[in-house]
Design an enzyme around this catalytic site. Structure first.
Site, PDB file in Angstrom:
ATOM      1  N   ASN A   9       5.309  -1.103   2.950  1.00 50.85           N
ATOM      2  CA  ASN A   9       3.894  -1.168   3.343  1.00 50.85           C
ATOM      3  C   ASN A   9       3.050  -1.309   2.078  1.00 50.85           C
ATOM      4  O   ASN A   9       2.891  -0.350   1.324  1.00 50.85           O
ATOM      5  CB  ASN A   9       3.551   0.127   4.104  1.00 50.85           C
ATOM      6  N   LYS A  11      -0.068  -1.713   1.837  1.00 50.93           N
ATOM      7  CA  LYS A  11      -1.423  -1.160   2.009  1.00 50.93           C
ATOM      8  C   LYS A  11      -2.460  -2.169   1.495  1.00 50.93           C
ATOM      9  O   LYS A  11      -2.244  -3.366   1.615  1.00 50.93           O
ATOM     10  CB  LYS A  11      -1.535   0.213   1.333  1.00 50.93           C
ATOM     11  N   HIS A  94      -0.694   4.298  11.428  1.00 45.96           N
ATOM     12  CA  HIS A  94      -0.419   4.894  10.106  1.00 45.96           C
ATOM     13  C   HIS A  94      -1.417   6.038   9.874  1.00 45.96           C
ATOM     14  O   HIS A  94      -2.558   5.969  10.333  1.00 45.96           O
ATOM     15  CB  HIS A  94      -0.556   3.829   9.014  1.00 45.96           C
ATOM     16  N   GLU A  96      -3.199   6.794   7.480  1.00 43.26           N
ATOM     17  CA  GLU A  96      -4.473   6.381   6.882  1.00 43.26           C
ATOM     18  C   GLU A  96      -5.402   5.791   7.947  1.00 43.26           C
ATOM     19  O   GLU A  96      -6.622   5.944   7.877  1.00 43.26           O
ATOM     20  CB  GLU A  96      -4.212   5.392   5.734  1.00 43.26           C
ATOM     21  N   GLU A 166       6.071  10.394   9.014  1.00 37.76           N
ATOM     22  CA  GLU A 166       5.448  10.430   7.691  1.00 37.76           C
ATOM     23  C   GLU A 166       4.548  11.659   7.575  1.00 37.76           C
ATOM     24  O   GLU A 166       3.392  11.619   8.008  1.00 37.76           O
ATOM     25  CB  GLU A 166       4.597   9.170   7.486  1.00 37.76           C
ATOM     26  N   GLY A 172       1.986   9.287  -0.784  1.00 36.18           N
ATOM     27  CA  GLY A 172       1.283   8.960  -2.028  1.00 36.18           C
ATOM     28  C   GLY A 172       1.092  10.143  -2.956  1.00 36.18           C
ATOM     29  O   GLY A 172       0.301  10.078  -3.890  1.00 36.18           O
ATOM     30  N   SER A 212       6.389   9.194  -0.211  1.00 35.88           N
ATOM     31  CA  SER A 212       6.885   9.303  -1.590  1.00 35.88           C
ATOM     32  C   SER A 212       8.368   8.978  -1.724  1.00 35.88           C
ATOM     33  O   SER A 212       9.089   9.606  -2.503  1.00 35.88           O
ATOM     34  CB  SER A 212       6.577  10.691  -2.163  1.00 35.88           C
TER      35      SER A 212
HETATM   36  P1  PGA Z   1       4.080   6.331  -0.182  1.00 38.54           P
HETATM   37  O1  PGA Z   1       3.452   5.822   1.220  1.00 38.54           O
HETATM   38  O2  PGA Z   1       5.503   5.814  -0.223  1.00 38.54           O
HETATM   39  O3  PGA Z   1       3.221   5.724  -1.228  1.00 38.54           O
HETATM   40  O4  PGA Z   1       4.041   7.817  -0.152  1.00 38.54           O
HETATM   41  C1  PGA Z   1       4.225   5.813   2.385  1.00 38.54           C
HETATM   42  C2  PGA Z   1       3.401   5.264   3.524  1.00 38.54           C
HETATM   43  O5  PGA Z   1       2.214   5.581   3.619  1.00 38.54           O
HETATM   44  O6  PGA Z   1       3.914   4.499   4.381  1.00 38.54           O
END
Ligand code: PGA
Length: 255
Positions: A9, A11, A94, A96, A166, A172, A212
């Site tokens: 992803n 983003k 997601h 976010e 997640e 992140g 992460s």
């Molecule tokens: P990250 O994000 O690997 O940067 O923690 C994972 C995600 O949001 O799908």
């Protein structure tokens, strides 16, 4: 036997130029990998550029979001049927989207329905935030999210749904969940899928971990028979994603 998935992803990173450049760097090493489905999720505007680079490969392409409407006068939105012209996959709900754009379980459910009817494979995301976890509410939050986001989907299409667990506190942050934490929640998700759709569907549903994920920790997650791959954010913006995909592909070989 559930084919594992390595999903990247991107983003809100990589416009068309950079996306094409990066996709050409990772394309050949990714195509050499067998035993996993590999999917890239660029921002909408970069999808056509990446589509061109991936032409003739089996590397999948997906969108990070879709409209909750099938089409028409919805400025700024992109319908499932439009995404399906260039993509096979879409991420739905997601964290976010849930946190910054107020997406509810009901909205995630209707988007998932639209994705399925356009023949896309949805990766539906669920996960508790830090406050939930610290208050011991993880089980309750995940149960509500799974029932609300994944309940009542058409039986003949449910087999296509992929779920991503997640935990919000792991996204992140560089602080991945432990394998045990991920496994416990993924087991719960499978039990909830069984309640909703029966044991057969639950056994065949692919459930990914995200938060992460790196080349250094992916092996630990994939050693769990419960975990069918990863949704990768930050590390999918680097050639490290190839290493992650390699581990995901080789981990279930002979399982
Ligand atoms: P990250 O994000 O690997 O940067 O923690 C994972 C995600 O949001 O799908």
């Amino acid at each position: 036997m559930r084919t594992p998935i390595a999903a990247g992803n991107w983003k809100m990173n990589f416009g068309p130029r950079q996306a094409a450049q990066f996709a050409s760097v990772i394309r050949d090493p990714l195509r050499a990998i067998s035993g996993a489905e590999i999917v890239l999720f660029p921002p909408f505007i970069s999808i056509p550029a990446v589509h061109q680079i991936l032409a003739g490969t089996t590397i999948g392409l997906g969108a990070q979001n879709l409209s909750d409407q099938p089409g028409g006068a919805y400025t700024g939105e992109v319908a499932a049927s439009m995404i399906a012209e260039l993509c096979q996959w879409v991420i739905v709900g997601h964290s976010e989207r849930r946190h910054y754009y107020g997406e509810t379980d009901a909205l995630v459910n209707s988007k998932t329905r639209l994705a399925l009817s356009a023949n896309l494979t949805p990766i539906v995301c669920v996960g508790e935030d830090l406050e939930d976890r610290e208050a011991n509410l993880t089980e309750r939050v995940i149960t509500t999210q799974v029932r609300g986001s994944l309940g009542d989907l058409p039986a003949e299409q449910i087999g296509r749904v992929v779920v991503a667990y997640e935990p919000v506190w792991a996204i992140g942050t560089g602080r991945a969940a432990t394998r045990q934490d991920a496994e416990d929640v993924i087991q719960l998700i499978r039990a909830l899928m069984s309640e909703l759709y029966g044991q057969g569907v639950a056994d065949n549903t692919r459930i990914l971990y995200g938060g992460s994920v790196t080349a250094a920790n992916i092996g630990e997650f994939m050693a769990s028979p419960q975990i069918d791959g990863a949704l990768v954010g930050g590390a999918s913006l680097k050639p490290e994603f190839v290493d992650i995909a390699n581990v995901i592909a080789s981990s279930k070989a002979g399982a």
